[in-house]
Design an enzyme around this catalytic site. Structure first.
Site, PDB file in Angstrom:
ATOM      1  N   TRP A  56      38.073  30.912  40.859  1.00 35.44           N
ATOM      2  CA  TRP A  56      37.144  31.262  39.792  1.00 35.44           C
ATOM      3  C   TRP A  56      37.351  30.442  38.529  1.00 35.44           C
ATOM      4  O   TRP A  56      38.482  30.168  38.129  1.00 35.44           O
ATOM      5  CB  TRP A  56      37.298  32.732  39.403  1.00 35.44           C
ATOM      6  N   LYS A  76      32.521  29.509  40.983  1.00 39.11           N
ATOM      7  CA  LYS A  76      33.600  29.464  41.973  1.00 39.11           C
ATOM      8  C   LYS A  76      33.709  28.049  42.534  1.00 39.11           C
ATOM      9  O   LYS A  76      32.803  27.572  43.205  1.00 39.11           O
ATOM     10  CB  LYS A  76      33.362  30.476  43.090  1.00 39.11           C
ATOM     11  N   THR A 127      42.173  39.601  40.049  1.00 36.50           N
ATOM     12  CA  THR A 127      40.967  38.817  40.268  1.00 36.50           C
ATOM     13  C   THR A 127      40.385  38.380  38.930  1.00 36.50           C
ATOM     14  O   THR A 127      40.396  39.147  37.967  1.00 36.50           O
ATOM     15  CB  THR A 127      39.912  39.602  41.082  1.00 36.50           C
ATOM     16  N   GLU A 152      38.924  43.046  45.748  1.00 38.60           N
ATOM     17  CA  GLU A 152      38.794  44.500  45.707  1.00 38.60           C
ATOM     18  C   GLU A 152      38.649  45.125  47.098  1.00 38.60           C
ATOM     19  O   GLU A 152      38.741  46.325  47.257  1.00 38.60           O
ATOM     20  CB  GLU A 152      37.554  44.893  44.868  1.00 38.60           C
TER      21      GLU A 152
HETATM   22  P1  AMP Z   1      37.641  36.932  45.254  1.00 37.07           P
HETATM   23  O1  AMP Z   1      37.835  38.267  44.667  1.00 37.07           O
HETATM   24  O2  AMP Z   1      38.239  35.828  44.489  1.00 37.07           O
HETATM   25  O3  AMP Z   1      38.055  36.936  46.700  1.00 37.07           O
HETATM   26  O4  AMP Z   1      36.083  36.608  45.249  1.00 37.07           O
HETATM   27  C1  AMP Z   1      35.142  37.439  45.870  1.00 37.07           C
HETATM   28  C2  AMP Z   1      33.762  36.848  45.737  1.00 37.07           C
HETATM   29  O5  AMP Z   1      33.712  35.565  46.372  1.00 37.07           O
HETATM   30  C3  AMP Z   1      32.678  37.654  46.404  1.00 37.07           C
HETATM   31  O6  AMP Z   1      32.274  38.734  45.598  1.00 37.07           O
HETATM   32  C4  AMP Z   1      31.597  36.593  46.583  1.00 37.07           C
HETATM   33  O7  AMP Z   1      30.890  36.356  45.385  1.00 37.07           O
HETATM   34  C5  AMP Z   1      32.408  35.357  46.907  1.00 37.07           C
HETATM   35  N1  AMP Z   1      32.527  35.200  48.366  1.00 37.07           N
HETATM   36  C6  AMP Z   1      33.524  35.625  49.166  1.00 37.07           C
HETATM   37  N2  AMP Z   1      33.275  35.313  50.455  1.00 37.07           N
HETATM   38  C7  AMP Z   1      32.079  34.677  50.474  1.00 37.07           C
HETATM   39  C8  AMP Z   1      31.264  34.116  51.498  1.00 37.07           C
HETATM   40  N3  AMP Z   1      31.626  34.122  52.772  1.00 37.07           N
HETATM   41  N4  AMP Z   1      30.090  33.556  51.121  1.00 37.07           N
HETATM   42  C9  AMP Z   1      29.711  33.534  49.828  1.00 37.07           C
HETATM   43  N5  AMP Z   1      30.442  34.038  48.821  1.00 37.07           N
HETATM   44  C10 AMP Z   1      31.605  34.608  49.133  1.00 37.07           C
END
Ligand code: AMP
Length: 551
Positions: free
Chosen positions: A442, A437, A183, A328
């Site tokens: 990211w 994002k 990540t 995670e």
């Molecule tokens: P990743 O590890 O790339 O899957 O990113 C995780 C992060 O994406 C989370 O900690 C949130 O900040 C954001 N995220 C994931 N799902 C959502 C959602 N449904 N609404 C808003 N932010 C989200």
């Protein structure tokens, strides 16, 4: 001990191949539609496991993929972990130097790569002076090998072909490492998250039932979320556990490809980031497509806009299921289902619940922490979301620094700042770090800032994400130029500078000139001020030459 069978992935496929041998696994490919069944797939998985034995991949060693969503990639999903090795899916949209770091940090021994991504992988290998330290073999996902500097390289069909169609699957325990994903969410280098057999089993069982995402034997499931993103949110495993039909959208699918697959394969359930569903809506405004089979789409990775939820429901009779999770958390951890009785609420009140990040899945626990301690569920006070459970990681791979800051007493500190309403719905209100994002991917604002500040004519610079309808957030750079420096040349210089080292989609959509970066009392960049001031900044209407178009 009571109950001696370990929680592992293999029984999901064993059952599907036995009970649903003729259920289809369909994939869009460059050559057309590829169609197979669970029975035939199970034999190919065995062949692949034998092929990996043949090249001496030992227990616990890592095998990587650099691929889109298709059946061959799905073959690695069961073959690699079920033989005791670890499947590491790599995101091909990352900057080359991140890919190089990730491959070498994970010590991948063998790497599967799509033909259309060979050139991108060569770029990452060039960062490693032409060859990754650890990779001994590349396998191109096809029946031939394009012209490439990757070496040694073989095509997938030759690699797998000729091997036995049965395999003596080992008895693994829950803790055997099965998967891995990096990540890039926070600052610093990407962080590796390992998934054990038990975590992946538990996540599958968590999303399988109605309280999760509701996979059924008669579902036709198309994950648009890439298989390099936390195992396509675990969809390939849950689809198999249900015995449902799989549909894979293939390399770089566009909205027309998705519409066609829904129509021709009778897709009932799909999943992806909001950008995907916004793109499909745009396409449907201009083009005819029959979406009548589609019952539900899961949206996650970024917040689902209310208008998107409404439009799918009212115009296409498709229910949007909003889900929250992170690398995670394997990743799905909360889903915004309505509680009994809420269906009859006025639409506005109902939608308020459905666009929140949702109700925690059975099996997980969370709390919201502020400096003063645990925050009550009043929908107003906020704090950082902490979470724990069988599919939540408790550490990063070889990162004691991050382990120190991101975990506490067995809880994962998510970095998401949330409120929880009295009904238990989690809502994200902010992010503890200032990463950006865009379209579910990211962008590190800190890396961009460092790169821009390396320019001789820049005194100081900062980068923030501004809200964007299609991409959710896009980066905008704020630059204090050295006195007397012309704005035009500096703008294009910055774009050139970044384009050398970063993918186009990382390059800020606008470069704004300011006299000084706002600072906090302690002298740190105060991005809050800029975020508030530029909340309505329209990056689709920026001066010529500010940055390449992201579309
Ligand atoms: P990743 O590890 O790339 O899957 O990113 C995780 C992060 O994406 C989370 O900690 C949130 O900040 C954001 N995220 C994931 N799902 C959502 C959602 N449904 N609404 C808003 N932010 C989200």
């Amino acid at each position: 001990m009571v109950g001696t069978t370990a929680q592992t992935l293999r029984p999901f496929l064993w059952r599907a191949a036995k009970l649903y041998p003729d259920r289809e696994i369909v994939s869009r490919t460059h050559e057309g539609i590829d169609r197979t069944t669970y029975a035939a797939y199970d034999r190919r998985v065995a062949q692949l496991a034998n092929a990996l034995d043949g090249v001496g991949i030992d227990d616990g060693e890592r095998v990587a993929t650099f691929c889109w969503n298709h059946t061959r990639h799905f073959e690695t999903y069961f073959a690699v972990p079920s033989r005791g090795s670890q499947l590491h899916t790599i995101n091909p949209l990352l900057p080359d130097h991140h890919v190089k770091y990730i491959v070498e940090n994970a010590a991948d021994r063998l790497l599967f790569v799509d033909p259309s991504l060979v050139e991108k992988l060569e770029g990452a290998a060039a960062e490693a002076d032409g060859a990754f330290d650890t990779v001994e073999r590349f396998v191109v996902m096809g029946s031939d090998v394009p012209e490439t500097s990757l070496d040694p390289v073989v095509d997938y069909e030759s690699f797998v072909g000729g091997h036995a169609e049965t395999y003596d699957w080992p008895a693994l325990d829950d803790e055997t490492p099965a998967g891995m994903c990096y990540t890039s969410g926070t600052t610093g280098k990407p962080k590796g998250v390992e998934y054990s057999q038990g975590m992946m089993w538990a996540h599958t069982m968590g999303i399988l039932p109605e309280a999760g995402l509701d996979f059924r034997a008669d579902s036709v499931v198309m994950p648009v979320v890439p298989m390099f993103h936390v195992m396509a949110w675990g969809f390939p495993y849950a689809t198999t556990a249900a015995g449902a039909k799989h549909v894979y959208p293939g390399p770089a699918p566009d909205p027309a490809d998705l519409a066609r697959l829904i129509e021709t394969e009778g897709v009932t359930f799909s999943a992806g980031v909001p950008t995907v569903w916004l793109g499909l809506l745009e396409y449907l405004e201009e083009n005819e497509a029959d979406l009548s089979s589609l019952e539900r789409v899961a949206i996650g990775g970024a917040a689902a806009p209310k208008s998107l939820v409404r439009t799918y429901e009212e115009e296409y009779d498709v229910q949007v299921v909003h889900a929250w999770g992170m690398t995670e958390t394997s990743p799905v951890a909360a889903v915004a289902h309505l509680k009994p009785g809420m269906e009859s609420l006025p639409p506005e009140r109902r939608d308020e619940k459905r666009v929140k990040q949702g109700l925690v899945l059975p099996g997980l626990e969370f709390k919201v922490m502020s400096d003063e301690g645990e925050v009550p569920w009043d929908g107003e006070q906020f704090g950082e979301l902490w979470i724990r459970g069988p599919w939540v990681t408790t550490e990063y791979f070889r990162r004691p620094d991050a382990n120190e800051t991101d975990f506490a007493d067995g809880w994962l500190k998510t970095g998401d700042v949330v409120t929880v309403d009295p009904d238990g719905y989690i809502q994200i209100v902010d992010r503890a770090t200032d990463v950006i994002k865009s379209g579910g991917e990211w962008i590190s604002s800190q890396e961009l800032e460092n790169a821009i500040m390396a320019h001789d004519d820049v005194v100081e610079a900062t980068v923030i994400g501004v809200p964007h309808e299609k991409w959710q957030e896009r980066p905008v750079a704020f630059v204090v130029p050295r006195e007397g420096v012309g704005e035009g040349p500096l703008r294009s210089d910055i774009a050139d500078l970044l384009e050398g080292d970063y993918p186009t989609w990382w390059v800020p959509d606008d470069v704004v000139y300011i006299d000084a970066v706002p600072k906090t009392a302690t002298g740190k960049f105060d991005k809050k001020v800029l975020r508030e001031e530029y909340a309505d900044h329209d990056v689709d209407d920026v001066p010529e030459g500010a940055a390449p178009d992201d579309d």
